[in-house]
Scaffold this motif. Structure first.
Motif: not given
Length: 471
Positions: A21, A23, A25, A62-64, A468
């Protein structure tokens, strides 16, 4: 990121590909930045440090990877602040910034402790050097648990300034200018390491010359937490060290040395390994293992009739096995510097080309016997970028090593991984991600934040994105 204790399972582990997965920013404008550094992943956010000429900034995601906030740090020091490193302290949910200032011809070291919300809790002046020094993160060596750090700086005469910092005690435990007759930093220095007990080992080589190869040896200067010195010598006769690394085996309380040796100093002809008990050096053996022809041809692609060694290989990682053996990773890299010419006239502009190629991975038993060896093939070329997107990121967990790298140094290049288990079985997979914006990951500045997650940075046109990858 170098010399990490990894508890490898030595049982065969399935190498089936895992879904990732990814992600990404939103971009940050870094037009005025001097540097950026990922800090750590705390309870609810990931922190990023940025430095401009006049400001020090912390960003939280944040986590996302949605941006939560941006805060500016103001240090207590009145003189210009030169940051050296950000040091995580996950147990206390804080982090430190080690920095230095200049005042009246001296260099002062400082340590600021900040909360995970980027609030300065304390700002300490640790001590000073008598000279005005220019330092960087390359002048720092940490213990593996980040409780101790040595700031070292070579002098013009070839000696070394040393300052041993106890981070938990917020003080310089000892400092000195290291001098030893016959030892010159540029000629003899190999490595400096610190164990978790705060003991420092300063490693040199002597007589690493063809005409004196029979007297070739390593000199190890040991300093305890108070700076008391002991000297040890380890002979490695009849060959020369092409490249060598030392690390400290915390589990077995020994120094370990491994590297590439040479018989002619032009190319590496094999591997060597030593498990060193400093109290019983007379019984320590350095085991040399020559390369076989098949391995050398696989590493270099060389087709000439006679091949005796490999060239332009540097040790990038030395990973301790639980039993005291090591996994050694050496990568081929070449740097070309020249001035382009047009119609026979030099342009006056320097050009630097970088080539980062195949990786040799070797697992060595504590006896010095080779357990297994593999070649990870890749080819990366770039110019005038200081190779920031080349080489690889080593992702570790208890059973696997993942070697992640950009297949090409170009925007939206494919990211691949080699997955190795403890028995040397290898799989090559593509790391899939979707992005409407071009990405090129700077893996060499990435950080692993958990057993299944790492974070890296991507910069283009003065826009920085945090990326990430979660397995």
């Amino acid at each position: 990121m170098k010399y990490i204790l990894l508890y490898l399972f030595m049982l065969c582990t399935s190498l089936s590909s895992f879904a990732q997965e990814v992600k990404i920013s939103e971009p940050l404008d870094i037009t005025k930045d001097l540097r950026q550094e990922l800090i750590a992943d705390y309870t609810n956010h990931l922190l990023l440090y940025r430095q401009t000429k006049t400001r020090h900034l912390i960003h939280a995601f944040d986590k996302d990877l949605g941006e939560l906030w941006e805060k500016e740090i103001t240090f207590d020091a009145l003189n210009k602040v030169h940051p050296l490193s950000v040091i995580t302290n996950k147990k206390e949910n804080t982090f430190f910034i080690l920095y230095y200032t200049h005042k009246k011809g001296k260099t002062y070291l400082h340590l600021a402790e900040l909360s995970q919300e980027a609030k300065i809790l304390e700002d300490f002046t640790l001590g000073s050097f008598r000279e005005r020094l220019s330092l960087s993160s390359d002048n720092l060596i940490f213990s593996s648990d980040k409780k101790y750090v040595v700031v070292y700086d070579p002098t013009f005469e070839g000696n070394i300034h040393l300052a041993h910092i106890d981070i938990q005690a917020r003080k310089i435990a000892w400092q000195r200018e290291f001098k030893e007759a016959g030892l010159i930093y540029s000629k003899n220095y190999l490595e400096l390491i610190i164990n978790k007990a705060g003991t420092t080992f300063l490693c040199f080589e002597q007589n690493n010359q063809r005409k004196r190869a029979n007297e070739h040896l390593y000199s190890i200067y040991e300093f305890d937490k108070q700076g008391t010195e002991s000297i040890h010598h380890l002979s490695h006769p009849d060959v020369m060290a092409y490249d060598v690394s030392f690390c400290y085996d915390e589990m077995n309380q020994k120094l370990v040395a491994a590297g590439l040796y040479s018989e002619n100093f032009r190319e590496a002809n094999g591997l060597f390994y030593a498990n060193i008990d400093l109290e019983e050096l007379d019984s320590t053996q350095i085991i040399n293992s020559p390369f076989d022809e098949k391995l050398m041809r696989s590493l270099t692609g060389e087709r000439r009739k006679n091949i005796e060694g490999i060239s332009n290989f540097d040790i990038q990682e030395m990973i301790l096995r639980r039993d005291g053996g090591v996994i050694l990773m050496a990568e081929q890299n070449l740097v070309y510097e020249y001035e382009p010419s047009f119609f026979g006239v030099d342009s006056g502009a320097e050009q630097t080309d970088y080539l980062f190629e195949n990786i040799l991975v070797t697992s060595i038993h504590p006896t010095g016997e080779i357990h297994w060896k593999e070649v990870l093939h890749k080819s990366q070329s770039s110019e005038n970028d200081k190779a920031r997107y080349s080489s690889f990121f080593l992702f570790k967990n208890r059973s696997l090593l993942r070697v992640l790298y950009n297949d090409e140094i170009s925007w939206n290049a494919n990211v691949y991984e080699y997955v190795l288990n403890g028995e040397g079985q290898v799989n090559r997979n593509i790391v899939s991600y979707e992005s409407k914006k071009p990405l090129l990951l700077a893996f060499r500045k990435g950080i692993q934040i958990s057993s299944n997650t790492f974070v890296a940075l991507s910069t283009r046109n003065n826009r920085l994105r945090v990326v990430k990858v979660v397995y």
